[in-house]
Design a protein around this motif. Sequence first.
Motif, PDB file in Angstrom:
ATOM      1  N   HIS A  55       2.242   1.046   5.905  1.00 32.53           N
ATOM      2  CA  HIS A  55       2.042   2.374   6.500  1.00 32.53           C
ATOM      3  C   HIS A  55       0.716   2.977   6.057  1.00 32.53           C
ATOM      4  O   HIS A  55       0.491   3.165   4.849  1.00 32.53           O
ATOM      5  CB  HIS A  55       3.179   3.325   6.082  1.00 32.53           C
ATOM      6  CG  HIS A  55       4.484   3.059   6.776  1.00 32.53           C
ATOM      7  ND1 HIS A  55       5.599   3.849   6.612  1.00 32.53           N
ATOM      8  CD2 HIS A  55       4.831   2.100   7.671  1.00 32.53           C
ATOM      9  CE1 HIS A  55       6.591   3.382   7.350  1.00 32.53           C
ATOM     10  NE2 HIS A  55       6.151   2.313   7.998  1.00 32.53           N
ATOM     11  N   SER A  56      -0.129   3.279   7.001  1.00 31.05           N
ATOM     12  CA  SER A  56      -1.412   3.958   6.731  1.00 31.05           C
ATOM     13  C   SER A  56      -2.270   3.162   5.749  1.00 31.05           C
ATOM     14  O   SER A  56      -2.884   3.741   4.846  1.00 31.05           O
ATOM     15  CB  SER A  56      -1.165   5.380   6.196  1.00 31.05           C
ATOM     16  OG  SER A  56      -0.272   6.076   7.026  1.00 31.05           O
ATOM     17  N   VAL A  57      -2.283   1.847   5.916  1.00 31.98           N
ATOM     18  CA  VAL A  57      -3.014   0.953   5.020  1.00 31.98           C
ATOM     19  C   VAL A  57      -3.973   0.055   5.803  1.00 31.98           C
ATOM     20  O   VAL A  57      -5.120  -0.155   5.378  1.00 31.98           O
ATOM     21  CB  VAL A  57      -2.022   0.064   4.214  1.00 31.98           C
ATOM     22  CG1 VAL A  57      -2.769  -0.942   3.354  1.00 31.98           C
ATOM     23  CG2 VAL A  57      -1.126   0.932   3.345  1.00 31.98           C
ATOM     24  N   ASP A  78      -3.603  -5.899  -4.127  1.00 33.49           N
ATOM     25  CA  ASP A  78      -4.062  -5.678  -2.755  1.00 33.49           C
ATOM     26  C   ASP A  78      -3.061  -6.254  -1.759  1.00 33.49           C
ATOM     27  O   ASP A  78      -2.320  -7.185  -2.075  1.00 33.49           O
ATOM     28  CB  ASP A  78      -5.399  -6.398  -2.530  1.00 33.49           C
ATOM     29  CG  ASP A  78      -6.559  -5.609  -3.103  1.00 33.49           C
ATOM     30  OD1 ASP A  78      -6.360  -4.426  -3.418  1.00 33.49           O
ATOM     31  OD2 ASP A  78      -7.646  -6.192  -3.227  1.00 33.49           O
ATOM     32  N   ALA A  79      -3.137  -5.719  -0.542  1.00 36.91           N
ATOM     33  CA  ALA A  79      -2.234  -6.215   0.502  1.00 36.91           C
ATOM     34  C   ALA A  79      -2.451  -7.699   0.766  1.00 36.91           C
ATOM     35  O   ALA A  79      -1.486  -8.444   0.973  1.00 36.91           O
ATOM     36  CB  ALA A  79      -2.437  -5.416   1.782  1.00 36.91           C
ATOM     37  N   PHE A 132       7.237   7.092   1.122  1.00 34.65           N
ATOM     38  CA  PHE A 132       8.335   6.406   1.810  1.00 34.65           C
ATOM     39  C   PHE A 132       9.230   5.683   0.806  1.00 34.65           C
ATOM     40  O   PHE A 132      10.442   5.641   0.960  1.00 34.65           O
ATOM     41  CB  PHE A 132       7.783   5.408   2.844  1.00 34.65           C
ATOM     42  CG  PHE A 132       7.263   6.082   4.067  1.00 34.65           C
ATOM     43  CD1 PHE A 132       8.108   6.437   5.104  1.00 34.65           C
ATOM     44  CD2 PHE A 132       5.915   6.403   4.183  1.00 34.65           C
ATOM     45  CE1 PHE A 132       7.636   7.084   6.239  1.00 34.65           C
ATOM     46  CE2 PHE A 132       5.428   7.054   5.305  1.00 34.65           C
ATOM     47  CZ  PHE A 132       6.285   7.399   6.341  1.00 34.65           C
ATOM     48  N   ASP A 162       0.328  -1.780  -4.632  1.00 37.54           N
ATOM     49  CA  ASP A 162      -0.802  -0.894  -4.330  1.00 37.54           C
ATOM     50  C   ASP A 162      -1.907  -1.146  -5.363  1.00 37.54           C
ATOM     51  O   ASP A 162      -1.607  -1.341  -6.548  1.00 37.54           O
ATOM     52  CB  ASP A 162      -0.342   0.575  -4.379  1.00 37.54           C
ATOM     53  CG  ASP A 162      -1.315   1.512  -3.676  1.00 37.54           C
ATOM     54  OD1 ASP A 162      -0.985   1.969  -2.564  1.00 37.54           O
ATOM     55  OD2 ASP A 162      -2.406   1.761  -4.232  1.00 37.54           O
ATOM     56  N   PRO A 163      -3.179  -1.140  -4.917  1.00 42.82           N
ATOM     57  CA  PRO A 163      -4.259  -1.409  -5.883  1.00 42.82           C
ATOM     58  C   PRO A 163      -4.565  -0.243  -6.817  1.00 42.82           C
ATOM     59  O   PRO A 163      -5.262  -0.416  -7.820  1.00 42.82           O
ATOM     60  CB  PRO A 163      -5.469  -1.693  -4.973  1.00 42.82           C
ATOM     61  CG  PRO A 163      -5.162  -1.011  -3.690  1.00 42.82           C
ATOM     62  CD  PRO A 163      -3.678  -1.005  -3.544  1.00 42.82           C
ATOM     63  N   SER A 164      -4.060   0.948  -6.526  1.00 47.56           N
ATOM     64  CA  SER A 164      -4.458   2.143  -7.277  1.00 47.56           C
ATOM     65  C   SER A 164      -3.518   2.405  -8.465  1.00 47.56           C
ATOM     66  O   SER A 164      -2.341   2.750  -8.266  1.00 47.56           O
ATOM     67  CB  SER A 164      -4.461   3.356  -6.342  1.00 47.56           C
ATOM     68  OG  SER A 164      -4.451   4.537  -7.092  1.00 47.56           O
ATOM     69  N   GLY A 176       0.830  -1.201   0.000  1.00 49.78           N
ATOM     70  CA  GLY A 176       0.000   0.000   0.000  1.00 49.78           C
ATOM     71  C   GLY A 176       0.864   1.251   0.000  1.00 49.78           C
ATOM     72  O   GLY A 176       0.521   2.261   0.622  1.00 49.78           O
ATOM     73  N   GLY A 177       1.957   1.181  -0.714  1.00 50.28           N
ATOM     74  CA  GLY A 177       2.944   2.273  -0.692  1.00 50.28           C
ATOM     75  C   GLY A 177       2.513   3.521  -1.432  1.00 50.28           C
ATOM     76  O   GLY A 177       3.182   4.554  -1.356  1.00 50.28           O
ATOM     77  N   GLY A 178       1.403   3.438  -2.176  1.00 57.25           N
ATOM     78  CA  GLY A 178       0.814   4.621  -2.800  1.00 57.25           C
ATOM     79  C   GLY A 178       1.764   5.335  -3.741  1.00 57.25           C
ATOM     80  O   GLY A 178       2.419   4.721  -4.592  1.00 57.25           O
ATOM     81  N   TYR A 222      -7.603   0.695   6.123  1.00 57.68           N
ATOM     82  CA  TYR A 222      -8.469   0.660   4.938  1.00 57.68           C
ATOM     83  C   TYR A 222      -8.822  -0.764   4.512  1.00 57.68           C
ATOM     84  O   TYR A 222      -9.618  -0.944   3.585  1.00 57.68           O
ATOM     85  CB  TYR A 222      -7.794   1.385   3.767  1.00 57.68           C
ATOM     86  CG  TYR A 222      -7.567   2.848   4.056  1.00 57.68           C
ATOM     87  CD1 TYR A 222      -8.633   3.749   4.039  1.00 57.68           C
ATOM     88  CD2 TYR A 222      -6.304   3.326   4.384  1.00 57.68           C
ATOM     89  CE1 TYR A 222      -8.433   5.091   4.335  1.00 57.68           C
ATOM     90  CE2 TYR A 222      -6.099   4.661   4.676  1.00 57.68           C
ATOM     91  CZ  TYR A 222      -7.156   5.539   4.654  1.00 57.68           C
ATOM     92  OH  TYR A 222      -6.970   6.866   4.952  1.00 57.68           O
ATOM     93  N   LEU A 223      -8.218  -1.764   5.150  1.00 58.93           N
ATOM     94  CA  LEU A 223      -8.434  -3.140   4.706  1.00 58.93           C
ATOM     95  C   LEU A 223      -9.744  -3.698   5.258  1.00 58.93           C
ATOM     96  O   LEU A 223     -10.052  -3.515   6.445  1.00 58.93           O
ATOM     97  CB  LEU A 223      -7.272  -4.034   5.155  1.00 58.93           C
ATOM     98  CG  LEU A 223      -5.873  -3.627   4.657  1.00 58.93           C
ATOM     99  CD1 LEU A 223      -4.845  -4.673   5.084  1.00 58.93           C
ATOM    100  CD2 LEU A 223      -5.857  -3.433   3.156  1.00 58.93           C
TER     101      LEU A 223
END
Length: 238
Positions: free
Chosen positions: A98-100, A79-80, A38, A53-55, A32-34, A103-104
């Motif tokens: 981080h910051s994921v 997905d994670a 980082f 990351d899914p996006s 989920g590193g977006g 949302y799961l």
Amino acid sequence: VRTAVVWEILRGVLAEQAGVCGRAELDVVDAGGGTGGFAVPLAKLGHRVTVVDPSPDALASLERRAAEAGVRVHGVQGDADALLDAVGTGVADVVLCHSVLEYLDDPAAGLTAVAQAVRSDGAVSLLTAGRLAAVAHRALAGHFDEALRALTEPGGSWGERDPIPRRFTFEDVTALLAGVGMRVGAAHGIRVFADLVPGALLDGEPCARQALIDLELAAATHPVLRDVATQLHVVARR
Ligand SMILES: C[S@@+](CC[C@H](N)C(=O)[O-])C[C@H]1O[C@@H](n2cnc3c(N)ncnc32)[C@H](O)[C@@H]1O
């Protein structure tokens, strides 16, 4: 100010892991590193970084950001909880999550994959939303009903308009990590005060910014204050 303490911890994790692995360049997976907030700085430090990351939009931004920084970050759409399909089992010296987690749909399934992606002597850096901070922030904004919901509803969301579907306490995070067979190490509270300080107090005030960072560093490990941080950080090992 918002990321100074996390980077301080991360530098320590990377140095320790480099000692464990006997090499400075580590294999890092950022689940989920977006857009690479980082991942790109880690690649600049010389590590081999894969972002899952899914996006597609986030991955496109990641690619641009990495190119601008002159580094290569491997981006994989996924997905994670399908992390192993993307990177394989036991491959990473360090996995960032981080910051994921918040949302799961199934945090335990996501952490199971994270735990399996890391090599047997590797480390996981887990950063997630703190529940008690949401209670304090909603109450300080005068939204007492939402503060009560964040405190009492399962999952710690303060309502339908809450952009974060789930929040955690350190006890929650520790139980989740133990449930996937990970040993929990250092636990830090991130942004104990930073989100409560009016920005105007810091604008153009480098001394005030540094003083706040020093305060955050001290509060991050305080046994009471860390529990009310906006984000909770835990280092875990297999
Ligand atoms: C708040 S951003 C955090 C980005 C990055 N980890 C950071 O700390 O800067 C949340 C990220 O989680 C990703 N995400 C959402 N659902 C996910 C899932 N099921 N598995 C993995 N990542 C997910 C989003 O696409 C987004 O990039």
